[in-house]
Design an enzyme around this catalytic site. Structure first.
Site, mmCIF file in Angstrom:
data_model
loop_
_atom_site.group_PDB
_atom_site.id
_atom_site.type_symbol
_atom_site.label_atom_id
_atom_site.label_comp_id
_atom_site.label_asym_id
_atom_site.label_seq_id
_atom_site.Cartn_x
_atom_site.Cartn_y
_atom_site.Cartn_z
ATOM 1 N N GLU A 173 -0.258 -1.983 2.593
ATOM 2 C CA GLU A 173 -0.361 -1.791 4.040
ATOM 3 C C GLU A 173 -1.657 -2.415 4.537
ATOM 4 O O GLU A 173 -1.670 -3.117 5.530
ATOM 5 C CB GLU A 173 -0.285 -0.305 4.386
ATOM 6 C CG GLU A 173 -0.273 -0.061 5.890
ATOM 7 C CD GLU A 173 0.117 1.350 6.274
ATOM 8 O OE1 GLU A 173 0.679 2.080 5.439
ATOM 9 O OE2 GLU A 173 -0.134 1.743 7.432
ATOM 10 N N ARG A 225 -1.892 13.829 8.079
ATOM 11 C CA ARG A 225 -0.535 14.090 7.593
ATOM 12 C C ARG A 225 -0.538 15.163 6.502
ATOM 13 O O ARG A 225 0.430 15.909 6.354
ATOM 14 C CB ARG A 225 0.135 12.800 7.115
ATOM 15 C CG ARG A 225 1.626 12.944 6.858
ATOM 16 C CD ARG A 225 2.327 11.603 6.675
ATOM 17 N NE ARG A 225 2.749 11.012 7.927
ATOM 18 C CZ ARG A 225 3.959 11.163 8.485
ATOM 19 N NH1 ARG A 225 4.872 11.930 7.898
ATOM 20 N NH2 ARG A 225 4.261 10.580 9.619
ATOM 21 N N THR A 241 2.281 9.076 13.126
ATOM 22 C CA THR A 241 1.575 10.052 13.960
ATOM 23 C C THR A 241 0.723 9.353 15.020
ATOM 24 O O THR A 241 0.323 9.977 15.989
ATOM 25 C CB THR A 241 0.694 10.989 13.104
ATOM 26 O OG1 THR A 241 -0.194 10.190 12.313
ATOM 27 C CG2 THR A 241 1.546 11.833 12.190
ATOM 28 N N GLU A 244 9.807 7.922 1.978
ATOM 29 C CA GLU A 244 8.811 8.848 1.455
ATOM 30 C C GLU A 244 9.330 10.230 1.077
ATOM 31 O O GLU A 244 8.885 10.794 0.066
ATOM 32 C CB GLU A 244 7.678 9.008 2.489
ATOM 33 C CG GLU A 244 6.859 7.752 2.684
ATOM 34 C CD GLU A 244 6.041 7.808 3.959
ATOM 35 O OE1 GLU A 244 6.652 7.839 5.050
ATOM 36 O OE2 GLU A 244 4.808 7.833 3.875
#
Lengths: 763, 448
Positions: A232, A310, A443, A713
């Site tokens: 990422e 998270r 989020t 996930e």
């Protein structure tokens, strides 16, 4: 219909013949150069001198760059807080890149990179969460979610349990290491190939590094050999290095990390410490709970803040916490900068509450499953509100768990295991059922958008691009199924080519399990636009109601007439109908105030549960996973085979995280487990010997793409059942008076230590 | 070396004057643009670079990343690009697609090659076949389904076994090495390979023992087994299985198929590693080592070969020629303990051979790897045990004595305390097993 079918991966035939190309397989233009980083061998120090003469003099070396030689921004951070690509006077972890070698071959670059003579003035290094806490080293002030009044609730409860759990990090071990190419174009243009989950961020970082506008940088990404979150942000440094070196030399540049460098330099899953104090009623129900989460962020921000968020957002898992306080401490240390990894903090938060459930059951001598069931969110009513004030509207956990317990013969097997353990001196068995409830959406709300570009050619073939990246998860297969479905075409008529910032701009990372939710919808919107134009055209040409036109089986049904799709397309082209469209999607309903801990961060939740049975060897602490039964909710699956593949793979990866995958740093902050010889991901025989995976039969109540649910996930956390099963087996060695309190990863050594602790032996 | 010759995907290849330490993987990827064979770790642990190499004994799976070009001289190499025939995909390839065995696809070429070799050999022990092929995506389940499906189909004929590896006379080699004691001897290159790919060392003078005739013989006589230094671990496993079943089982967990096909018994001994798995077992069996310099041979007990960390009783120009295992009743038990069950380096490897007569211990040989600077006998424990009754009480008394024999260290594999604890526990396992306890290991019937 092509959706809801178990079609093979679009690249399957290429994979098995070795013809699927990854970045390092792409032929380089003549004259290409190869890069390698020289690395810090201190965890925290001031650089007093850097003598790179030997590096420059090494065979094949063309250039050696330090931070001072960079033409633009020395920043590869994915967050607003900069992160230098090359050290600027100070080093913050062992393995931090100091200088960049540009050479005629990969081997020449690697060899030269080891010849730097660097002098340091050592500074105190913070290597653990406790080290960081001792000097208040945090990347932001603690964040707290509060609902109700937990302390009085705990004080009034019949029982109080408390404890601390250490949870280790995890190396991604994508089989393909980080890699990038950069090829200079005309003027200030540059083409970058990067093994990345986030082509747009690569584009931005390269543009800043070269001082050029975004439109001068094109990033292409066909496929990754695995990502899992590790690509990422961690590919930024390679892409920027290639771009800078290509600009300075005028030659194409390639960079790939050797595996050991990859494991030393790049971030991993965040290690956590979770402290808990809970008040419990006699029936095992929680009355109140206080969590303190300590997140080891490593040396830079990277994605640590949303990861830590998270973790807080999954401190409840599938359970209603009547009075709750969750405090999160984001600790800055001198290790690699921990980063995104499948679950993105969710797993660490979830393990915390599963540990609490296990602890409650042990303390009250109740069946752990009944304790878990007693604490689940209700389907409706007051016990549906999360610690962050979002109401859980789609709860299927109670039914799903009950169904799985029957499918897996949980109760009978539990009794059988107790009988086995009573007879067996050396081997002990254990079993556990743990659920998963995982929130789906970024989020950071604005990331919940996606774009697509779809072309229909006059031979009826379809070419499309979207903003998502293929890392093996089958995203392109699912998205192609969606597109083929709109046009009634066989899957083979749809081609998805490399993700390309020149095709679809301003994309979000393929992360947060969002790939098919977001890009599937964007592609469908684009396909619908073209299909509507074709319908309008046909309705007028054949003078028929639009609703009487259907696309199916490679044909177009127009009332009583049937045309090949290509014939209609050709006719539409001749009539000057536009056969190309963009599509766009933004997830509805989500809004979130991260500091206040209030709102609706998630569009919906994905659910699942697993029963794992293990056997442990009480002489060595070794163990085997004997059986796993899984029931998992993917809504109305877009491709059941791909979803089951994701679930099987995620379970094994999750179990690996909590068992054999141990990251070991020494007292100097050096990672000692930097290769597969020392860092042990699961191998073939580590999969459960009996492995039953089933999909929960139900559609997503929200209007997602064909009512499916995200799958990347959530099933990772099914592996938690393996840890809890090992804990259960260890408990069989004692008399129940002392809770096992097993930390993760539960290596054979940790297991033997815990077994001996049950037997009153300390070492 | 003048010209290196071998076959690649059925076609003859000649490489004039190859660099002796160029790996097959680099050559395939960088010079032949055959990029189907992948670099995952460059140290022989992940299997993404697995290729099929056919020699006189048939096809084998090997890791191309730590295979130097001279090691394949005269052999036939097949890569993933050369597997599909004119009639389409190989059955293994087809099954992998149909059963969703690839996700990211990066490990897939290696897995396909491992399964293709297994199919030709008729093997179906998938956990062993695939122990050296790491996959991070699938959890292996769909790969196993593909393997099952493909094994039901017949394997297409691939390479004819017309291979002609070069052979240098052993006596000539011995003389040459006596004159060139600085040369690096390469057996299977599973260790030396990493000197090149990881330590980035230059090896000025290299001798490939695979090219020396007569070092790979196994001789079986009533007196025992003589194993040539170049016998690979997979052949060793087969040779010892009828005599020492537990050693064969331990060797099953020794690295992976690809590594066992390359790694040699001579290398596993001569490198002097404290964590090599075969030395403790061989020491427990009372094995003797034959060292040779030019025409002069000497034989020593294996345990005497290991002097200290990194230091062996081997003179310049002297090499390990063979190891001899004297015939004996099978009392051997080998206990390999590692973080991961398969394909992992031992934290501790404990090997026991005790002679019990009339309820008393009359002889004891106990050797461990992973608990000292070398593979080492537990002489204090042995001395204590001999003459004692064979009882649980004796074992309990003996357990603390391991502290006199071993002072293990803490490292990334295990702590010193864990290693120390294992020593005593493994002795207890030996006791329980020789007393008839079954199903006390995590294998076979115990897991059913």
């Amino acid at each position: 219909m092509t959706v809801h079918r178990s079609l093979p991966h679009e690249s399957g035939p290429l994979h098995v013949t070795g013809t699927a190309r990854y970045v390092d397989d792409v032929p380089l233009p003549p004259g290409a150069l190869h890069l390698a980083f020289g690395l810090s061998d201190r965890a925290r120090a001031r650089i007093t001198a850097m003598d790179l003469d030997a590096v420059r003099a090494a065979p094949g070396v063309v250039a050696v760059l330090t931070a001072a030689d960079l033409p633009g921004a020395n920043d590869v951070s994915p967050s607003p807080v900069p992160e230098p690509m090359l050290a600027e006077g100070e080093v913050f972890f062992h393995g931090q890149p100091l200088f960049l070698v540009v050479a005629e071959s990969h081997l020449a670059a690697r060899k030269a990179a080891r010849l730097g003579k660097v002098s340091y003035e050592d500074l105190p290094a913070l290597l653990t969460i406790d080290d960081g806490l001792a000097v208040d080293s945090l990347i932001e002030p603690p964040v707290e979610y509060l609902r109700g009044a937990p302390e009085p609730a705990i004080a009034a409860a019949a029982h109080v349990i408390e404890g601390t759990m250490e949870i280790g990090g995890q190396e991604h071990f994508y089989l393909e290491g980080q890699a990038a190419h950069a090829v200079p174009g005309e003027g200030d243009e540059i083409l970058v190939l990067s093994s990345t989950q986030h082509p747009s961020e690569i584009q931005h970082k390269v543009a800043h590094a070269l001082h050029v506008p975004f439109n001068a940088v094109r990033v292409e990404m066909r496929r990754m050999g695995g990502g899992f979150g590790g690509k990422e942000s961690q590919g930024n440094a390679l892409a920027v290095s290639c771009a800078v070196a290509a600009r300075l030399t005028g030659r194409p540049c390639a960079m790939r990390y050797d595996r050991d460098d990859d494991m030393v330099i790049t971030g991993k899953r965040h290690p956590f410490q979770v402290r808990y104090r809970a008040g419990v009623a006699a029936d095992g129900r929680l009355e109140g709970i206080v969590f303190e989460q300590f997140c080891n962020c490593g040396w830079s921000n990277d994605l640590s803040l949303p990861v830590a968020d998270r973790a807080m957002l999954h401190a409840d898992n599938a359970y209603f916490l009547p009075h709750v306080r969750i405090t999160s401490h984001r600790v800055k240390t001198n290790l690699c900068s921990f980063t995104a990894f499948r679950g993105f903090g969710g797993p660490q938060g979830l393990v915390g509450i599963e540990r609490v459930m296990d602890h409650i059951a042990a303390s009250l001598r109740l069946d752990p499953l009944s304790v878990r069931q007693a604490n689940l969110y209700d389907r409706e009513g007051p016990r549906t509100v999360t610690p962050y004030h979002m109401v859980v509207e789609d709860n299927v956990a109670p039914e799903l768990i009950a169904d799985l317990a029957v499918r897996a013969d949980y109760a009978e097997r539990r009794a059988g295991i107790a009988a086995f353990n009573a007879e067996s001196r050396v081997l002990k068995r254990g079993i556990a059922l743990t659920p998963v409830k995982f929130g789906i959406s970024f989020t950071l709300t604005h990331l919940n958008q996606a774009g697509a570009l779809v072309h229909v050619y006059t031979d009826g073939s379809v070419h499309l691009n979207h903003g998502g990246t293929e890392m093996g998860q089958g995203l392109h297969t699912k998205v192609a199924q969606v597109a083929a479905g709109v046009f009634g075409l066989p899957l083979g008529a749809v081609r998805i080519t490399a993700t390309d910032t020149g095709k679809v701009p301003n994309t979000s990372a393929t992360a947060a399990s969002s790939g098919s939710d977001l890009n599937g919808m964007a592609v469908k919107a684009a396909c619908d636009t073209i299909a509507d134009r074709l319908r309008d055209f046909a309705a007028e040409r054949w003078q028929i109601d639009r609703d009487a036109i259907r696309f199916e089986g490679g044909e177009v049904v127009i009332g009583a007439e049937r045309l090949r799709f290509a014939e209609l397309v050709e006719a539409a082209y001749m009539a000057r109908v536009q056969l190309s469209a963009t599509g766009y999607y933004a997830t509805p309903k989500v809004q979130w105030d991260r500091r206040a801990g209030r709102g609706r961060p998630f569009y919906y939740f994905a659910y699942g549960a697993a029963v794992t049975e293990v056997a442990i060897d009480t002489l060595t602490g070794e163990y085997r996973i004997l059986r796993a039964d899984i029931l998992h909710d993917v809504g109305a699956s877009l491709n059941p085979a791909i979803d089951i593949g994701q679930i099987e793979g995620a379970y094994v990866q999750g179990a690996g995280w909590l068992t054999t995958e141990e990251l070991v740093w020494d007292g100097q902050g050096r990672l000692r487990t930097h290769a597969p010889s020392t860092y042990k991901i699961p191998c073939a025989s580590d999969r459960p010997q009996v492995f039953n995976v089933a999909l929960w039969d139900g559609r997503n109540r929200e209007e997602t793409i064909h009512r499916s649910k995200a799958v990347g996930e959530p099933p990772f956390m099914l592996g938690v059942s393996a840890l809890m099963a090992i804990s259960d087996a260890i408990a069989a060695c004692g008399d129940g008076s002392r809770y096992v309190a097993l930390d993760a990863p539960a290596t054979p050594e940790r297991v033997l230590r815990a077994v001996d602790a049950q037997r009153g032996i300390a070492w | 070396m003048a010209v290196l010759r071998f076959r690649l995907n059925g076609r003859p290849v000649e490489i004039p004057d190859p660099a002796p330490t160029q790996t097959l993987l680099d050559w395939l990827r960088e010079e032949k643009a055959l990029t189907g064979t992948k670099e995952g770790c460059n140290e022989g642990d992940c299997g993404a670079c697995t290729v099929m190499v056919t020699g006189p004994s048939g096809p084998r799976a090997l890791n191309a990343c730590i295979l130097f070009l001279p090691q394949i001289e005269g052999l036939s190499v097949r890569t993933v690009e050369g597997l599909a025939g004119e009639n389409g995909l190989h059955p293994v390839q087809e099954a992998m697609v149909e059963h969703h065995g690839s996700q990211c696809g990066f490990c897939t070429p290696g897995i396909v090659m491992s399964l293709a070799v297994a199919q030709m050999q008729g093997r179906q022990d998938w956990d062993d076949v695939l122990a050296g092929n790491l996959c991070r995506c699938t959890g292996y389940a769909p790969i196993l389904r593909a393997a099952e499906a493909a094994s039901a189909l017949s394997s297409p004929a691939l390479d004819p076994q017309e291979v002609s590896p070069p052979r240098q006379d052993l006596d000539d080699f011995a003389d040459w090495y006596a004159d060139h004691p600085g040369a690096v001897l390469v057996g299977g290159a599973t260790d030396v390979g990493l000197w090149v790919t990881k330590a980035l060392r230059e090896l000025p003078e290299v001798a490939f023992l695979s090219q020396v005739a007569g070092l790979d013989r196994i001789e079986e006589t009533p007196d025992g087994l003589r194993i040539g230094a170049m016998v690979d671990m997979e052949r060793l496993r087969g040779a010892v299985a009828p005599h020492y079943a537990d050693l064969a089982e331990m060797l099953r967990r020794f690295a992976s198929v690809q590594v066992r096909n390359a790694a040699t018994i001579g290398g596993n001994i001569a490198n002097g590693s404290p964590i090599g798995d075969s030395p403790p077992a061989l020491i427990a069996l009372g094995a003797r080592l034959t060292l040779r310099r030019a025409a002069v041979r000497r034989e020593i007990p294996l345990e005497d070969f290991f002097l200290d960390y990194g230091k062996q009783d081997r003179a310049p120009g002297e090499f390990v020629e063979s190891v001899f295992i004297p015939a004996q009743p099978d009392r051997l038990r080998c206990y390999k303990v590692s973080k991961r069950f398969d394909q992992d380096i031992s934290a501790v490897c404990g090997c026991f051979a005790l002679t019990i007569e009339s309820g008393g211990i009359v002889a004891a040989r106990i050797a461990f790897g992973g608990v000292a600077a070398t593979p080492k006998r537990a002489r204090a424990v042995e001395t204590f045990l001999v003459g004692k009754p064979w009882s649980e009480a004796t074992i309990r008394s003996a357990q603390p004595i391991f502290a006199e024999d071993y002072s293990p260290i803490s490292d990334m594999r295990a702590s010193a305390a864990y290693r120390a604890r294992l020593c005593g526990n493994l002795l207890m396992r030996y006791f329980l097993e020789t007393e008839g306890a079954t199903a006390i290991r995590l294998a076979g019937e115990a897991l059913a």
